[in-house]
Design a protein around this motif. Sequence first.
Motif, PDB file in Angstrom:
ATOM      1  N   ARG A   1      49.848  19.153  40.316  1.00  0.00           N
ATOM      2  CA  ARG A   1      50.949  18.737  39.453  1.00  0.00           C
ATOM      3  C   ARG A   1      52.206  18.402  40.248  1.00  0.00           C
ATOM      4  O   ARG A   1      53.067  17.662  39.780  1.00  0.00           O
ATOM      5  CB  ARG A   1      51.249  19.835  38.429  1.00  0.00           C
ATOM      6  N   LYS A   2      52.318  18.977  41.430  1.00  0.00           N
ATOM      7  CA  LYS A   2      53.460  18.711  42.309  1.00  0.00           C
ATOM      8  C   LYS A   2      52.961  18.756  43.749  1.00  0.00           C
ATOM      9  O   LYS A   2      51.899  19.334  44.040  1.00  0.00           O
ATOM     10  CB  LYS A   2      54.577  19.720  42.073  1.00  0.00           C
TER      11      LYS A   2
ATOM     12  N   LEU B   1      39.128   8.629  45.164  1.00  0.00           N
ATOM     13  CA  LEU B   1      40.245   7.699  45.072  1.00  0.00           C
ATOM     14  C   LEU B   1      39.903   6.439  44.286  1.00  0.00           C
ATOM     15  O   LEU B   1      38.843   5.868  44.437  1.00  0.00           O
ATOM     16  CB  LEU B   1      40.725   7.296  46.469  1.00  0.00           C
ATOM     17  N   ASP B   2      40.813   6.066  43.436  1.00  0.00           N
ATOM     18  CA  ASP B   2      40.869   4.747  42.806  1.00  0.00           C
ATOM     19  C   ASP B   2      42.341   4.361  42.850  1.00  0.00           C
ATOM     20  O   ASP B   2      43.138   5.031  43.527  1.00  0.00           O
ATOM     21  CB  ASP B   2      40.308   4.783  41.373  1.00  0.00           C
ATOM     22  N   GLY B   3      42.724   3.304  42.178  1.00  0.00           N
ATOM     23  CA  GLY B   3      44.113   2.888  42.226  1.00  0.00           C
ATOM     24  C   GLY B   3      45.075   3.963  41.748  1.00  0.00           C
ATOM     25  O   GLY B   3      46.107   4.226  42.381  1.00  0.00           O
ATOM     26  N   LYS B   4      44.734   4.629  40.643  1.00  0.00           N
ATOM     27  CA  LYS B   4      45.601   5.651  40.062  1.00  0.00           C
ATOM     28  C   LYS B   4      45.728   6.865  40.963  1.00  0.00           C
ATOM     29  O   LYS B   4      46.836   7.347  41.239  1.00  0.00           O
ATOM     30  CB  LYS B   4      45.056   6.056  38.688  1.00  0.00           C
ATOM     31  N   ASN B   5      44.583   7.392  41.425  1.00  0.00           N
ATOM     32  CA  ASN B   5      44.625   8.584  42.266  1.00  0.00           C
ATOM     33  C   ASN B   5      45.285   8.307  43.619  1.00  0.00           C
ATOM     34  O   ASN B   5      45.984   9.163  44.163  1.00  0.00           O
ATOM     35  CB  ASN B   5      43.218   9.138  42.480  1.00  0.00           C
TER      36      ASN B   5
ATOM     37  N   GLU C   1      49.925   8.742  47.434  1.00  0.00           N
ATOM     38  CA  GLU C   1      51.054   8.171  48.164  1.00  0.00           C
ATOM     39  C   GLU C   1      52.378   8.797  47.711  1.00  0.00           C
ATOM     40  O   GLU C   1      53.259   9.092  48.527  1.00  0.00           O
ATOM     41  CB  GLU C   1      51.091   6.656  47.969  1.00  0.00           C
ATOM     42  N   GLU C   2      52.523   9.012  46.416  1.00  0.00           N
ATOM     43  CA  GLU C   2      53.745   9.613  45.884  1.00  0.00           C
ATOM     44  C   GLU C   2      53.926  11.044  46.383  1.00  0.00           C
ATOM     45  O   GLU C   2      55.046  11.487  46.665  1.00  0.00           O
ATOM     46  CB  GLU C   2      53.715   9.590  44.354  1.00  0.00           C
TER      47      GLU C   2
END
Length: 379
Positions: free
Chosen positions: A95-96, A124-128, A133-134
């Motif tokens: 979550r963080k 991994l896909d685009g969302k994950n 990266e964030e």
Amino acid sequence: MIDKVPFKDTKLSRLGLGTMRLPVKTKIKREANPLIDYKQSQKLVDYAIEHGINYFDTAYMYHVGKSEKFIGTALSKYPRESYYLADKLPIWMCRKPQDMEKVFKNQLERTGADYFDNYLLHSLDGKNFKKCEEFGAYEFVKKKQEEGKIKNIGFSFHGTIEDLKDIVAAHHWDFAQIQLNYLDWKNQQAKEQYEILTDAGIPVIIMEPVRGGKLADVSEDIEAMFKKAKPEKSAASWAIGFCASLPNVVTILSGMNSVEQLSDNIETLTDFNPFTESENNICFNAAAIMNEKEIIPCTGCDYCADCPKGIKISTIFSCYNQFKNGEISEKESVESYHKIPAENNASACIGCGKCATHCPQGIKIPTLLKGVIGEFFNK
């Protein structure tokens, strides 16, 4: 002894033991949360090591969090330098950013390991990947590598071709893990994924080589085709052999849950000779036959198992697919379905969509549960 393949400064067994589908025994409250049969699973690990397998793969959520502890316990009787252990960071469970440290610490504690040979950003896909990266996930695992707690950094992938290109370009990767088999070579663009990674100089580890068992338990017409070409070989050996014939493949992960499966795969990959064009074409012919049948592309991985209603999603899909594949009759399929308690069958679906967000195959699970499945089993 099974063949070894060069990887970095070592050699990995061409076959790896995945711990997502270990033998299970007494079931606790929810059927989606079975207990691992330690005795039978330990036999698999011992047999694997005895025959030269040195690569073992686990993940934070396999067997609802119990896989990591099992494999750590099972391998504790062997010298740490004699095997290679892979684990994964489930970014969707964080979550963080601080949660990544908690997960990693927990994984070391569960497995009892001081370090992981291979560590992956999971599924991994685009969302994950955007979330990775964030949160600075790559920087996090890179730091762990510098601390000596990770040797090689990679990722497992379940996204689009464009997603893969973005991920490959973003960072330096020591390896990547993709779903590849002769059915998904075209169905899920495994060919293009393999070529992108190969062109980028990234070694490939394969998951789902027999599509959750689907390519081991084939229809009679496909079985006859395989037997005509190689009477002594199993259907599973064709699936494993297809993957092993690709030159950039380092290790093939299979979730083997019996000594018989393990033995068959070991035999296939001992003194292995890559497939000829003719043998590859037989595999593609088998895929074409399968694609003529209306089946749901479920591999039984149970990433969807954390359903708030406890719906037995993979079991329901299996009942349907077995009939469509000609393995059982319609009556037998319906009877199998109705053995599932009413509170756990398709009619209990509330359409929340939580299952679909975790499905590596991108299956629109709620739609199928309410549509195809509901109509088929309740007509």
